[in-house]
Design an enzyme around this catalytic site. Structure first.
Site, mmCIF file in Angstrom:
data_model
loop_
_atom_site.group_PDB
_atom_site.id
_atom_site.type_symbol
_atom_site.label_atom_id
_atom_site.label_comp_id
_atom_site.label_asym_id
_atom_site.label_seq_id
_atom_site.Cartn_x
_atom_site.Cartn_y
_atom_site.Cartn_z
ATOM 1 N N ASP A 1 0.829 -1.201 0.000
ATOM 2 C CA ASP A 1 0.000 0.000 0.000
ATOM 3 C C ASP A 1 0.874 1.266 0.000
ATOM 4 O OD1 ASP A 1 -2.764 1.070 0.413
ATOM 5 O OD2 ASP A 1 -1.862 1.888 2.221
ATOM 6 N N GLU B 1 1.866 -0.415 -5.008
ATOM 7 C CA GLU B 1 0.841 0.565 -5.350
ATOM 8 C C GLU B 1 1.519 1.926 -5.434
ATOM 9 O OE1 GLU B 1 -3.244 2.710 -3.884
ATOM 10 O OE2 GLU B 1 -1.547 2.466 -2.557
HETATM 11 C C1 NOJ Z 1 -4.518 2.883 -0.936
HETATM 12 C C2 NOJ Z 1 -5.609 1.929 -0.591
HETATM 13 O O1 NOJ Z 1 -5.925 1.172 -1.724
HETATM 14 C C3 NOJ Z 1 -6.757 2.778 -0.121
HETATM 15 O O2 NOJ Z 1 -7.942 2.028 0.001
HETATM 16 C C4 NOJ Z 1 -6.353 3.423 1.179
HETATM 17 O O3 NOJ Z 1 -7.377 4.310 1.589
HETATM 18 C C5 NOJ Z 1 -5.063 4.218 1.031
HETATM 19 N N1 NOJ Z 1 -4.068 3.516 0.265
HETATM 20 C C6 NOJ Z 1 -4.466 4.523 2.389
HETATM 21 O O4 NOJ Z 1 -3.988 3.346 2.988
#
Ligand code: NOJ
Length: 539
Positions: free
Chosen positions: A225, A277
Site C-alpha cells: 500500500d 501501489e
Molecule cells: C490505498 C488503498 O488502496 C486505499 O484504500 C487506502 O485508503 C489508502 N491507500 C491509504 O492506505
C-alpha cells in the site's frame, strides 16, 4: 488494437530467488475485499471463512492468485487500511486459524495467496502510536513516527501547510502527558492513520519481522500500500499548493527499503512476489521495479485511461516501454476498491473527474449509458487478459457490476466522504457486497434477512453469480472463457490474437480467423464498435 496472447511454459518449480519465468510474470490476480465478498458468520460483513466457502467459485474462474485487502485488527476508519496489529486477524474477519485455513484451501485449489502490507502508516490505536503519545517529546517511541513541534506562538500552527490525501490538514496535534498542547504528528491520510518514520531503522526491522511472520504461514506475496509514499522531506518545506513532498526519485532512501524487503522475500523459496501501489508516472514506477526491488506495480495509467483508442494505446505503449527498461512485466487493471467501477466509468464519454482517486468519477450531470458501459467493459475484459504481463480482476468485475452511486448518505463509511464534508462521496459505491444467488438482497452474501454493512441493490438480481453461471452470453461466462483461453495459450504456446475495436467504426474480422470468443454476436464477419474477439489465425 491487436494483441498477441502471452505464451510461456507452465510454472517452474520453486527456487530460492525469482526466475525469468516466475509465475507472477503472467499471473491473473483476483482481488477480494474481505468485508464485501462472503459473510459466513451472518453478521452482515464478509469474513475469511466466507472466502474459504467460495473457493470452488474462485477455482472455477481460472485465476492464478488472490490478493486479499487488509483483514488485520483495525478500527476500520479507512476500510482496514488503518492497521492496529499487522500480525493478527480482526475478529470481525475471523482468526489466524481462519487465515491459515484460507491459505491451505487456496493452495489445494492451485491458487496462490497475496495479502496487503500497509507500511506507510498504522492505526492511531496501534500499540506503538499509543505509547508514543504517552512517552512525550524527544522519546524513542515518538521517533517511530513524525512528531514535530508546531510553528508560531506556542507552536499552535502545524509544521507545514501540507494537506492530507483525504482532505484537511496532514497534521494533528496531541496533548502532552502533562495536559499541555503538544507536538503535531504527520498523517498522509486520515488523522487516525499516523505515518511511520522510515528514517528510523527500527521501522524497517519491524516490517521485516511482519513479512517473515506471514511468509512463514505460507503467504505467496504482498500488495504494498502507498509503496512510493514512505519517505517525506523532513526539512518540512511549505509547498505552493499544500502537496506533501515525498521523495521517490532514483536516489531516495525509499529504494533501500525495497531492496531490504526484497532480500527477505528472496530468502524464501517459491518465487514470492510483491506488487507496489504507486500512482507515479511510468518512469518513476519503473524505479521500484528494478531487479533488486519489487516485482510488479499496478498500472493506474491504464485504469484511468478513458475509453478512447488513442488514450488506451498510449497507456499501453508508455507503460510497456518504461518497464522494459528495467526488465519488469507490466500489469493491467481496470477496477479496484478505490475507483468507480469500469462499467460505470466507460458508460460516459464525459471528462472524468473526482477527488479520491482523481479522474475516475464521471463529471456530475454527465450522460451515462450503462448498456454502453457494459459493452465496453466486455471488450476491455478481453484486452485486459490479452496484454502481455500480469492482470488484476476486482471481485464483481467478472459479473459486470456497476458502481452504486445512490447509496444513502447515512450508510457511507469512506473517510473521504466525512473529511470533505460530503462534497466527495468516496469509494463505498465500488465496495457493495458481492451478489451470489437468489431473488432478493443480500443475494446469498449474508443469510436471508441480514442487514449488510452496505445495502445491495435489488436490481442486482440479474447480475448474481448464480444468474450468470449458465448464461453463455453473460459477463461471467466471458471472463471464464477468456481465462481458459489465456491458460491454453500460456501452457500450450498456442498463438491467439485478440482484436479490440475501441470506439471505431465496424471493420472486417482478421482474415482466416477462427473465432474462439467474442463480446458480441452475431458478428456477420465484422468487428463492430466497442467489441472484441479472440481468434486463432490459420498459418
Ligand atoms: C490505498 C488503498 O488502496 C486505499 O484504500 C487506502 O485508503 C489508502 N491507500 C491509504 O492506505
Amino acid at each position: 488494437m491487436r494483441s498477441r496472447a502471452p505464451s510461456v511454459p507452465p510454472t517452474p518449480p520453486a527456487v530460492a530467488t525469482s526466475t525469468p519465468r516466475a509465475w507472477w510474470r503472467e499471473a491473473v490476480f483476483y482481488q477480494v475485499y474481505p468485508r464485501s465478498f462472503a459473510d459466513a458468520d451472518g453478521d452482515g460483513e464478509g469474513d475469511l471463512r466466507g472466502v474459504v466457502e467460495r473457493m470452488p467459485y474462485l477455482a472455477s474462474l481460472g485465476i492464478d492468485a488472490l490478493w486479499l485487502c487488509p483483514f488485520y485488527p483495525s478500527p476500520q476508519v479507512d476500510g482496514g487500511y488503518d492497521v492496529a496489529d499487522h500480525c493478527d486477524v480482526d475478529p470481525r474477519f475471523g482468526t489466524l486459524a481462519d487465515a491459515d485455513a484460507l491459505v491451505a484451501a487456496a493452495h489445494d485449489a492451485g491458487i496462490r495467496v497475496t495479502i496487503d502490507l500497509v507500511p506507510n502508516h498504522c492505526s492511531s490505536e496501534h500499540a506503538w502510536f499509543q505509547a508514543a503519545v504517552v512517552a512525550g517529546r524527544g522519546s524513542a517511541q515518538r521517533a517511530l513516527f513524525h512528531f514535530v513541534d508546531g510553528r508560531g506562538p506556542g507552536g499552535d500552527e502545524p509544521p507545514t501547510n501540507w494537506r492530507s490525501v483525504f482532505g484537511g490538514p496532514s497534521w494533528t496535534r496531541v496533548q502532552e502527558p502533562d495536559g499541555s498542547p503538544g507536538q503535531w504528528y504527520f498523517h498522509l491520510f486520515a488523522p487516525e492513520q499516523p505515518d511511520f518514520n522510515w528514517g528510523n531503522p527500527a521501522v524497517l526491522a519491524e516490517f521485516e519481522r511482519i513479512l517473515r511472520f506471514w511468509l512463514d504461514r505460507g503467504i505467496d506475496g504482498f500488495r504494498i500500500d502507498v509503496a512510493d509514499g514512505l519517505v517525506k522531506d523532513t526539512t518540512w518545506p511549505d509547498t505552493a499548493d499544500g502537496s506533501p513532498v515525498i521523495l521517490k526519485d532514483a536516489r531516495s532512501p525509499v529504494h533501500d527499503v525495497y531492496r531490504a524487503l526484497r532480500a527477505v522475500l528472496d530468502s524464501y523459496g517459491g518465487d514470492r512476489v510483491a506488487v507496489v501501489e504507486t500512482g507515479a508516472p511510468d518512469d518513476v514506477v519503473a524505479l521500484f521495479l528494478r531487479p533488486d526491488e519489487m516485482h510488479l506495480a499496478f498500472n493506474f495509467r491504464f485504469l484511468k485511461a478513458p475509453w478512447r483508442s488513442a488514450d488506451i494505446r498510449e497507456a499501453v505503449r508508455s507503460s510497456l516501454a518504461a518497464n522494459a527498461i528495467v526488465g519488469a512485466p507490466t500489469t493491467w487493471v481496470t477496477d479496484n476498491h478505490d475507483n468507480t467501477r469500469s462499467v460505470t466509468r466507460y458508460a460516459t464519454d464525459a471528462r472524468l473527474e473526482g477527488d479520491y482517486v482523481p479522474e475516475t468519477r464521471p463529471a456530475a450531470g454527465s450522460a451515462t449509458d450503462l448498456a454502453l458501459g457494459v459493452r465496453r467493459a466486455r471488450a476491455a475484459a478481453l484486452l485486459l487478459l490479452a496484454l502481455p504481463g500480469a492482470a488484476f480482476i476486482y471481485a464483481g468485475q467478472e459479473l459486470g457490476l456497476p458502481n452504486v452511486d445512490d447509496l444513502p448518505d447515512d450508510v457511507l463509511q469512506d473517510p473521504v466522504f466525512i473529511r470533505t464534508g460530503g462534497r466527495v462521496r468516496g469509494r463505498d459505491g465500488c465496495r457493495v457486497p458481492f451478489p451470489w444467488s437468489g431473488e432478493r438482497p443480500p443475494f446469498g452474501f449474508s443469510p436471508a434477512g441480514t442487514a449488510t454493512w452496505l445495502p445491495v441493490p435489488s436490481a442486482w438480481r440479474s447480475l448474481t453469480a448464480e444468474a450468470q453461471d449458465a448464461d453463455r452470453s453473460s459477463m461471467l461466462s466471458l471472463y471464464r472463457r477468456a481465462l481458459a483461453l489465456r491458460r491454453v495459450a500460456r501452457e500450450d504456446g498456442t498463438d491467439l490474437v485478440v482484436d479490440v475495436n475501441i470506439g471505431e467504426p465496424a471493420r472486417p474480422l482478421p482474415a482466416g480467423a477462427v473465432l474462439l470468443a467474442s463480446t458480441d454476436e452475431p458478428l456477420h464477419g465484422l468487428l463492430p464498435t466497442d467489441t472484441a474477439v479472440v481468434v486463432a489465425t490459420t498459418p
